[in-house]
Motif scaffolding. Structure first.
Motif: not given
Ligand SMILES: Nc1nc2c(ncn2[C@@H]2O[C@H](COP(=O)(O)OP(=O)(O)OP(=O)(O)O)[C@@H](O)[C@H]2O)c(=O)[nH]1
Ligand SMILES: [Mg+2]
Length: 345
Positions: A212-225
């Motif tokens: 029952g948790l909210c959830h998202i995904d991302l590519c941290g390292a690339m997003e930081m770039e």
């Protein structure tokens, strides 16, 4: 959890430049972002205010865990930070990189989600057991004692306190304890670029749903770039890499949904501003977000929906068209309402 990319994701979402990795900062990081809102921009074009104020979100990135026993994600400094937060974001490692050791020696995102949930519950359970002991000693078998027993049983069933149904009175009795498993929790899967385009590669969707948790995904390292690029190059870079929707937008949307938040607006010549409230807030309580005097002396709220105002073009025409309503204390404020409070102190 150590080295899951918390600081990387923090940078990606806030545009901050905190040092990451083994030689990264040993301190906690803090940053505030403005919540982009096209309505504020549009209203500012109309009112030409002296000041334009967006809603804000404050991010706290906990310091690296110095404890030897790093399979416990949270040391005492981290606990203090989390206690003061409105919501928690669990950055879960889903990227593969043999040079970065995982505290449990293997990458397994589903295991980590469950481990942190258990850890939060255990932290709460210890506090509750101590409190019950104390109440027993004082022979205070009152309402609080009863609620504490319910919480204990719930936690012993491996369920977080956020899923325990409590009425307003009981919620009030627990408030000062700021239990961690009661706070809204978002699972943020931090993927490497190898995962782009794959459907739920680490199985987080199913796990988050089951818990029952909210959830998202991302590519941290690339997003930081991406955040380190000049503004005008970001969109084409995102497209080239298949990164999809801007991660900050995605995050804000998920966080607002999770917390049941929305914005009302105030607009005039001195300031155009967005205010964050929970859905279902009454006009008189919305007034209190601006100032306690306005809440105390509340008479009524002159209310116009953002779209009606824009369609009319200005306040005068909106009034002519009958789009401006006078609402009382009990009115439930709607997302995008432009409010002008009449009050008397
Ligand atoms: N390949 C890859 N590496 C990442 C990703 N996110 C973080 N890393 C690397 O993982 C290491 C740890 O990242 P941090 O952001 O410092 O992780 P952290 O959770 O803040 O670490 P601590 O604060 O020490 O617990 C760094 O070397 C990052 O470059 C990612 O999405 N992909
Ligand atoms: Mg860090």
């Amino acid at each position: 959890m150590a080295r899951s990319g918390k600081t990387t994701v923090f940078n990606a979402l806030t545009g901050a430049h905190a040092a990451v990795g083994a030689y990264g900062s040993r301190d906690a990081n803090i940053a505030v972002i403005k919540v982009p809102d096209a309505r504020i921009d549009r209203l500012s074009e109309i009112h030409k205010p002296k000041k334009k104020t967006y809603a804000e979100i404050e991010f706290l990135d906990i310091a690296p865990n110095e404890a030897a026993d790093q399979d416990k994600a949270l040391d005492s400094a981290a606990l203090t930070v989390l206690k003061n937060a409105d919501a928690l974001v669990h950055v879960v490692r889903a990227f593969k990189n043999d040079n970065i050791t995982h505290p449990m020696n293997s990458v397994n995102a589903v295991r980590d989600v469950r481990a942190l949930e258990e850890e939060l519950q255990l932290v709460d359970l210890i506090i509750i057991e101590r409190r019950i002991e104390r109440l027993d000693k004082e022979r205070r078998h009152d309402r609080e004692y009863e609620v504490m027993q319910r919480c204990k049983a719930h936690l012993e069933n491996s369920a977080p306190l956020r899923t325990l149904e409590l009425d307003a009175h009981d919620t009030g009795l627990l408030r000062s304890y700021t239990f961690l498993s009661q706070k809204p929790l978002m699972v943020l899967g931090n993927y490497g670029d190898e995962a782009i385009g794959n459907e739920d590669p680490a199985g987080l969707n199913a796990t988050a749903e089951a818990l029952g948790l909210c959830h998202i995904d991302l590519c941290g390292a690339m997003e930081m770039e991406v955040t380190e690029l000049p503004e005008e190059e970001r969109a084409s870079f995102r497209e080239e890499l298949g990164l999809g929707e801007e991660s900050r937008t995605k995050f804000i949307q998920a966080a607002y949904d999770m917390l049941g938040l929305m914005s009302f607006l105030t607009a005039g010549e001195p300031e155009v501003r967005a205010w964050t409230i929970r859905k279902g807030t009454k006009a008189v309580d919305a007034a209190g977000v601006i100032h306690s005097d306005i809440q105390r002396g509340f008479i009524r709220a002159e209310t116009v929906a953002y779209h009606d105002f824009i369609e009319a073009g200005n306040m005068h025409k909106a009034k002519e068209k009958g789009k401006v309503r006078l609402e009382g204390k009990e009115y439930i404020v709607q997302d995008g309402d432009i409010l002008l409070f009449r009050f008397n102190v």
